[in-house]
Design a protein around this motif. Structure first.
Motif, PDB file in Angstrom:
ATOM      1  N   ILE A   1      43.333  38.539  34.033  1.00  9.80           N
ATOM      2  CA  ILE A   1      43.064  38.792  35.449  1.00  9.80           C
ATOM      3  C   ILE A   1      42.905  40.292  35.652  1.00  9.80           C
ATOM      4  N   ASP A   2      41.784  40.695  36.258  1.00  7.32           N
ATOM      5  CA  ASP A   2      41.494  42.115  36.452  1.00  7.32           C
ATOM      6  C   ASP A   2      41.353  42.421  37.941  1.00  7.32           C
ATOM      7  N   LEU A   3      41.617  43.675  38.301  1.00  3.77           N
ATOM      8  CA  LEU A   3      41.523  44.099  39.700  1.00  3.77           C
ATOM      9  C   LEU A   3      41.510  45.627  39.760  1.00  3.77           C
ATOM     10  N   ASP A   4      40.799  46.172  40.744  1.00  3.15           N
ATOM     11  CA  ASP A   4      40.747  47.608  40.955  1.00  3.15           C
ATOM     12  C   ASP A   4      42.154  48.191  41.107  1.00  3.15           C
ATOM     13  N   ASP A   5      42.396  49.333  40.479  1.00  8.19           N
ATOM     14  CA  ASP A   5      43.734  49.947  40.488  1.00  8.19           C
ATOM     15  C   ASP A   5      44.222  50.290  41.891  1.00  8.19           C
ATOM     16  N   GLY A   6      43.321  50.752  42.751  1.00  8.23           N
ATOM     17  CA  GLY A   6      43.728  51.099  44.106  1.00  8.23           C
ATOM     18  C   GLY A   6      44.210  49.894  44.893  1.00  8.23           C
ATOM     19  N   VAL A   7      43.526  48.788  44.725  1.00 11.43           N
ATOM     20  CA  VAL A   7      43.925  47.549  45.398  1.00 11.43           C
ATOM     21  C   VAL A   7      45.262  47.068  44.846  1.00 11.43           C
ATOM     22  N   ARG A   8      45.435  47.170  43.547  1.00  9.45           N
ATOM     23  CA  ARG A   8      46.692  46.749  42.924  1.00  9.45           C
ATOM     24  C   ARG A   8      47.868  47.569  43.452  1.00  9.45           C
TER      25      ARG A   8
ATOM     26  N   GLU B   1      39.979  32.600  45.792  1.00  8.33           N
ATOM     27  CA  GLU B   1      39.394  31.270  45.594  1.00  8.33           C
ATOM     28  C   GLU B   1      38.237  31.304  44.606  1.00  8.33           C
ATOM     29  N   GLY B   2      37.388  32.330  44.713  1.00  6.17           N
ATOM     30  CA  GLY B   2      36.281  32.446  43.781  1.00  6.17           C
ATOM     31  C   GLY B   2      36.754  32.674  42.362  1.00  6.17           C
ATOM     32  N   CYS B   3      37.758  33.530  42.219  1.00  5.99           N
ATOM     33  CA  CYS B   3      38.333  33.810  40.899  1.00  5.99           C
ATOM     34  C   CYS B   3      38.952  32.555  40.310  1.00  5.99           C
ATOM     35  N   LEU B   4      39.653  31.801  41.142  1.00  5.90           N
ATOM     36  CA  LEU B   4      40.319  30.584  40.686  1.00  5.90           C
ATOM     37  C   LEU B   4      39.310  29.546  40.198  1.00  5.90           C
ATOM     38  N   LEU B   5      38.231  29.357  40.943  1.00  9.36           N
ATOM     39  CA  LEU B   5      37.199  28.402  40.545  1.00  9.36           C
ATOM     40  C   LEU B   5      36.558  28.798  39.222  1.00  9.36           C
TER      41      LEU B   5
ATOM     42  N   PHE C   1      38.496  38.057  34.429  1.00 15.58           N
ATOM     43  CA  PHE C   1      38.281  37.397  35.704  1.00 15.58           C
ATOM     44  C   PHE C   1      38.740  38.341  36.815  1.00 15.58           C
ATOM     45  N   VAL C   2      37.788  38.854  37.577  1.00 15.42           N
ATOM     46  CA  VAL C   2      38.087  39.842  38.612  1.00 15.42           C
ATOM     47  C   VAL C   2      38.583  39.130  39.866  1.00 15.42           C
ATOM     48  N   ASN C   3      39.781  39.491  40.312  1.00 15.87           N
ATOM     49  CA  ASN C   3      40.444  38.791  41.410  1.00 15.87           C
ATOM     50  C   ASN C   3      40.245  39.497  42.754  1.00 15.87           C
ATOM     51  N   ASN C   4      38.988  39.789  43.097  1.00 15.18           N
ATOM     52  CA  ASN C   4      38.720  40.368  44.413  1.00 15.18           C
ATOM     53  C   ASN C   4      38.903  39.336  45.514  1.00 15.18           C
TER      54      ASN C   4
END
Length: 214
Positions: free
Chosen positions: A135-142, A192-196, A186-189
């Motif tokens: 699972i990946d995500l932008d550092d600022g959002v994290r 629901e989209g990431c999960l699918l 899998f980018v978790n922005n």
């Protein structure tokens, strides 16, 4: 080695292993995957020596124990993998315990942990039994998510939050991700989209296994 062989043969199931940096949303994805109806997963509850957090239940998120409990299980040869963190509150351990009730021969399992723990579980059961989900995500959002979560605790530990955030930069370096053979992220922005996307990927992997790669 205990955990690899059973009375009815080798471990035949698959282990879907979720991993990602802190506050990437992997815990939420984990819970959502367990609730969906397309795939049936069994779970393995990890052990930890860290203090229980607000909203957690012993035996659900983790089995909570102490250092003496960890050492006892280690002496009994039941620890598959373990990680140690030197936190501002002392040493915290997270570890997986080998028990037959945890890994039944033909079931598929959903696990969650770090890149290092994934590699150790893979070494124990074999590469062909693992389906890694990064699972990946932008550092600022994290960082913002981590701050929001810590504020919700009865006693926020901002120092530990910062330590963990910075440690992830080393623990999940690009070199380590590549060395672990992680090729898909899998980018978790949007959850629901990431999960699918994850569900479809797992289904494809299981189908490929069932058809012998054809």
């Amino acid at each position: 080695m205990y955990g690899k062989y059973y009375s009815n043969g080798v471990f035949m199931g698959k282990i879907v292993y979720l991993m990602g940096k802190s506050s990437s949303g992997k815990d939420t994805v984990y819970k959502k995957l367990l609730k969906q109806n397309e795939l049936l997963f069994h779970t393995v509850v990890l052990y930890t020596t860290r203090p229980i957090r607000a909203g957690e239940t012993d035996g659900v998120e983790y089995h909570f124990t102490d250092e003496a409990g960890f050492q006892q299980l280690l002496q009994e040869g039941k620890v598959i993998e373990d990680r140690v963190y030197h936190t501002v509150q002392g040493i915290w351990r997270y570890f997986t315990v080998a028990e037959k009730k945890n890994f039944r021969a033909e079931d598929n399992y959903l696990m969650i942990g770090t890149l290092e723990s994934y590699e150790k579980v893979r070494a124990y059961f074999g590469k062909d039994k693992m389906i890694p989900i990064f699972i990946d995500l932008d550092d600022g959002v994290r960082l913002q998510r981590a701050l929001d979560r810590e504020r919700a605790q009865d006693v926020p530990q901002y120092g530990e939050m910062c330590r963990r955030f910075l440690a992830d930069e080393q623990d999940f370096s690009e070199e380590r991700i590549t060395a672990a053979g992680i090729k898909k992220r899998f980018v978790n922005n949007k959850l629901e989209g990431c999960l699918l996307e994850i569900i479809e990927y797992i289904k494809e992997e299981l189908l490929q296994e069932a058809t012998g790669g054809h």
